[in-house]
Enzyme design. Structure first.
Site, mmCIF file in Angstrom:
data_model
loop_
_atom_site.group_PDB
_atom_site.id
_atom_site.type_symbol
_atom_site.label_atom_id
_atom_site.label_comp_id
_atom_site.label_asym_id
_atom_site.label_seq_id
_atom_site.Cartn_x
_atom_site.Cartn_y
_atom_site.Cartn_z
ATOM 1 N N LYS A 37 -14.612 13.878 28.689
ATOM 2 C CA LYS A 37 -13.891 13.128 28.004
ATOM 3 C C LYS A 37 -13.081 13.778 27.105
ATOM 4 O O LYS A 37 -13.376 14.223 26.038
ATOM 5 C CB LYS A 37 -14.584 11.961 27.238
ATOM 6 C CG LYS A 37 -13.628 10.847 26.932
ATOM 7 C CD LYS A 37 -14.270 9.794 25.972
ATOM 8 C CE LYS A 37 -13.233 8.642 25.635
ATOM 9 N NZ LYS A 37 -12.084 9.075 24.845
ATOM 10 N N PHE A 67 -22.702 15.322 12.282
ATOM 11 C CA PHE A 67 -22.243 16.545 11.682
ATOM 12 C C PHE A 67 -21.101 16.620 10.703
ATOM 13 O O PHE A 67 -19.951 15.837 11.194
ATOM 14 C CB PHE A 67 -22.115 17.575 13.049
ATOM 15 C CG PHE A 67 -22.957 18.356 13.354
ATOM 16 C CD1 PHE A 67 -23.000 19.694 12.882
ATOM 17 C CD2 PHE A 67 -23.930 18.099 14.230
ATOM 18 C CE1 PHE A 67 -24.239 20.431 12.918
ATOM 19 C CE2 PHE A 67 -25.115 18.792 14.603
ATOM 20 C CZ PHE A 67 -25.504 20.096 13.874
#
Length: 660
Positions: free
Chosen positions: A58, A431
């Protein structure tokens, strides 16, 4: 998952794509008509099962249809805008393709040095008119030489496309490769590599404009488009605006309010958005639906016309986005397209301005959080918030104070990525590599060749990370100020299913011995999980390309020598009964957990440096946790990694000669 002809990741190699030259039997002889609406993917939480599905990366960019008719090229966005003049380099690349009339479908992207697509970098390139820095990844072919290919199965369309666009070339047009079957594994690996997710498509289906279930988007984290409903005034030194306030339409075309987003906005973003929003000033949208929390006082409402993309880690019980980060303005989408399911359909909603009914609370209210405290000059809020069951934010700060002297040589002034768990390990993790508004000054932001990172210098930086509920610290294999050259090699020994502990120990010692034969002294640590790391110091005179290539060859030689024991590629399907010699930690922007960093897992394991004499069958990696490592340090007579910083060793001469 294979490398999609882009430096997007280094998983197992894909096979050369299937190429066909003759027209498929389902192709229809007709002239190129009006440009169709693009086929769109529906959201899915679970990757589909079956060999009839293929999976593509994607991409994080703008959808484009590229049309060439009688030599003239047009580049059309998903909402029908003509971007040909805006993208002359891409248009020229399409014009240079062989054959006659054609219609391509793909994604306009910008790549970071590690090969991951970046929406923010794409917007910057468009804003600065640097279209030559962009790429057009083509994943479908709808018309070619007077033949309509839309009725053909996707597998046939892609086979024709692979023969049209040079799949191995490095030009502005790239063929978007795919993996057939095993979509769940592909999606998992994409998430592991930090990608946005995958698009799963039925290989046997024709091209159908509009949204349907033949294409499914399976994302790795919360990331969506939202409509801008208003903005708040800036505070402090920020200019332009403070936060954007967002919403979405449900299937019944009702508009829902989801809260604000103030993180991730650069000065250029603030200036551009302020200019775009001021002419849209309006009153609150009629019929706007809320849950229990009111929008802030002083919110400046705008007409719901602009669309932005944000990343977030989940939804609050009051229907608000949690920890939303601005990614960019979606110029290719209309507000009317921002339609999604209601994230909390059971929550009671009222219309803006409607009086809220009195609520009777029968459930036990949450425990009161303690007040803020100050440690090493850093304000620590909610110190009694549990990050692990029974282990609080204050406990983590105390741990870092206790181990800082031992830990900082491997953490300070090293590019870092943080794993944050704002509500503890049982909630969402994410993250962070970029600075956010309001981040403590003890954490600073940097960048190396387009790859972002954070860094800290001392114990106060460890406390600042704790204040952000950053449980894990993952470091680059390099040191500031020269982050572009590696100062260590890291091999992560990751056991597959069916691998017993003695096998892991033998493999670790084998890596040590093989490195020694190559002239490298090495050191060992637990990963904080079930594996072990072997780390070799390195004189920082080799670039990342050379280090990465050498580490890959090292791991592949181990697999070639003992294929029944080792594997050098990531897919878990190949790892049953074998150990992955993970060499992917060695590259620009790649990270490995730092020594002494806790892990966001049950048990609060810690990545713990070991003496080589400890690496044996009796080693219990689960014994070293946030609670036990301070005691271990107090009892050790000698540092297990004594002399690490003094070791002077470099890559073999043949690798050095390939240095840029």
């Amino acid at each position: 998952m294979g490398k999609p002809r882009v430096q997007a990741a280094e998983p197992a190699a894909m096979a050369k794509p299937s190429i066909r030259r003759e027209m498929p039997t389902d192709a229809v002889l007709r002239k190129l008509g009006a440009t169709p609406k693009p086929q769109l993917a529906s959201a899915a939480d679970i990757a589909p099962d079956g060999d009839e599905w293929i999976s593509e990366i994607k991409f994080d960019g703008y959808r484009l249809l590229a049309r060439r008719e009688r030599g003239a090229v047009q580049l059309i966005t998903r909402n029908g805008l003509d971007w040909t003049a805006r993208l002359p380099a891409i248009a020229a690349a399409v014009a240079a393709l062989g054959h006659g009339d054609l219609l391509l479908d793909g994604e306009l992207v910008a790549l970071l040095p590690d090969g991951v697509t970046s929406f923010h970098a794409l917007q910057s390139a468009l804003r600065d008119h640097r279209d030559g820095a962009l790429l057009f990844f083509v994943f479908d072919l709808l018309h070619l030489d007077g033949h309509d290919l839309a009725p053909c199965p996707l597998a046939d369309r892609k086979a024709m496309l692979a023969g049209l666009v040079d799949w191995a070339a490095a030009g502005l047009l790239r063929y978007s490769d795919h993996v057939a079957g095993d979509a769940a594994r592909v999606r998992k690996q994409a998430c592991t590599m930090g990608l946005e997710g995958v698009i799963c498509k039925r290989a046997d289906a024709p091209y159908r404009p509009g949204r349907g279930r033949d294409w499914l988007k399976v994302k790795c984290q919360g990331r969506e488009e939202f409509v801008v409903l208003g903005w708040t005034k800036p505070q402090g030194s920020r200019s332009g605006l403070g936060s954007l306030h967002l919403g979405f339409y449900d299937a019944e075309r009702r508009l829902h309010y989801v809260g604000g987003c103030g993180s991730g906005l650069t000065d250029a973003d603030l200036a551009a958005l302020t200019d775009r929003l001021k002419p849209l000033a309006s009153t609150a949208p009629k019929g706007l639906l809320l849950t229990e929390e009111k929008p802030p006082a002083g919110l400046s409402w705008v007409r719901p016309e602009l669309v932005v993309e944000v990343q977030y880690i989940g939804w609050s019980g009051a229907g608000r986005l949690r920890h939303a980060v601005f990614l960019g303005l979606r110029e290719d989408k209309a507000a009317s397209e921002v339609v999604r399911d209601i994230p909390d359909p059971e929550a009671k909603r009222i219309t803006l301005g409607q009086r809220r009914p009195t609520r009777i609370v029968t459930a036990k209210p949450p425990a009161q959080r303690g007040g803020a405290t100050e440690i090493d000059g850093v304000r620590l809020t909610h110190p009694d918030r549990e990050l692990w069951p029974g282990i609080t934010k204050q406990d983590l700060a105390t741990y870092w104070q206790t181990v800082a002297k031992a830990a900082l040589p491997g953490i300070a002034d090293r590019p870092l990525a943080l794993v944050r768990c704002p509500d503890g390990i049982d909630s969402e993790h994410f993250f962070q590599k970029h600075a956010l508004r309001g981040m403590a000054q003890q954490l600073r932001e940097g960048e190396q060749d387009g790859a972002p990172f954070l860094a800290l210098a001392g114990e106060d930086g460890l406390i600042a990370a704790t204040q952000m509920s950053a449980i894990e610290l993952h470091g680059w294999g390099s040191h500031l100020p020269d982050a572009g050259r590696a100062d260590r090699l890291v091999f992560d020994l990751d056991p597959g299913e069916g691998v017993d502990w003695p096998q892991i120990i033998r493999a670790t010692l084998d890596v040590r011995d093989r490195l020694e034969r190559e002239g490298f002294a090495s050191f060992c640590r637990t990963s904080g999980g079930k594996g072990l790391h072997v780390v070799a110091p390195l004189r920082p005179d080799a670039g990342w390309d050379q280090v990465r290539a050498w580490c890959r060859r090292f791991a592949e030689r181990m697999e070639a020598d003992q294929p029944s024991l080792y594997v050098a590629s990531v897919p878990k399907a190949k790892r049953t009964g074998r150990i992955l010699i993970d060499w992917l930690r060695n590259g620009l922007g790649s990270t490995a957990v730092c020594s002494f960093s806790p892990r966001a897992r049950p048990g609060a394991g810690v990545a713990t440096p070991l003496h080589w004499r400890e690496v044996g069958p009796k080693l219990d990696v689960a014994a070293w946790t946030l609670k036990t490592v301070p005691g271990r340090l107090a009892k050790l007579r000698a540092d297990p990694w004594a002399g690490f910083a003094e070791v002077d060793q470099r890559l073999p001469a043949e690798a050095q000669r390939k240095r840029k």
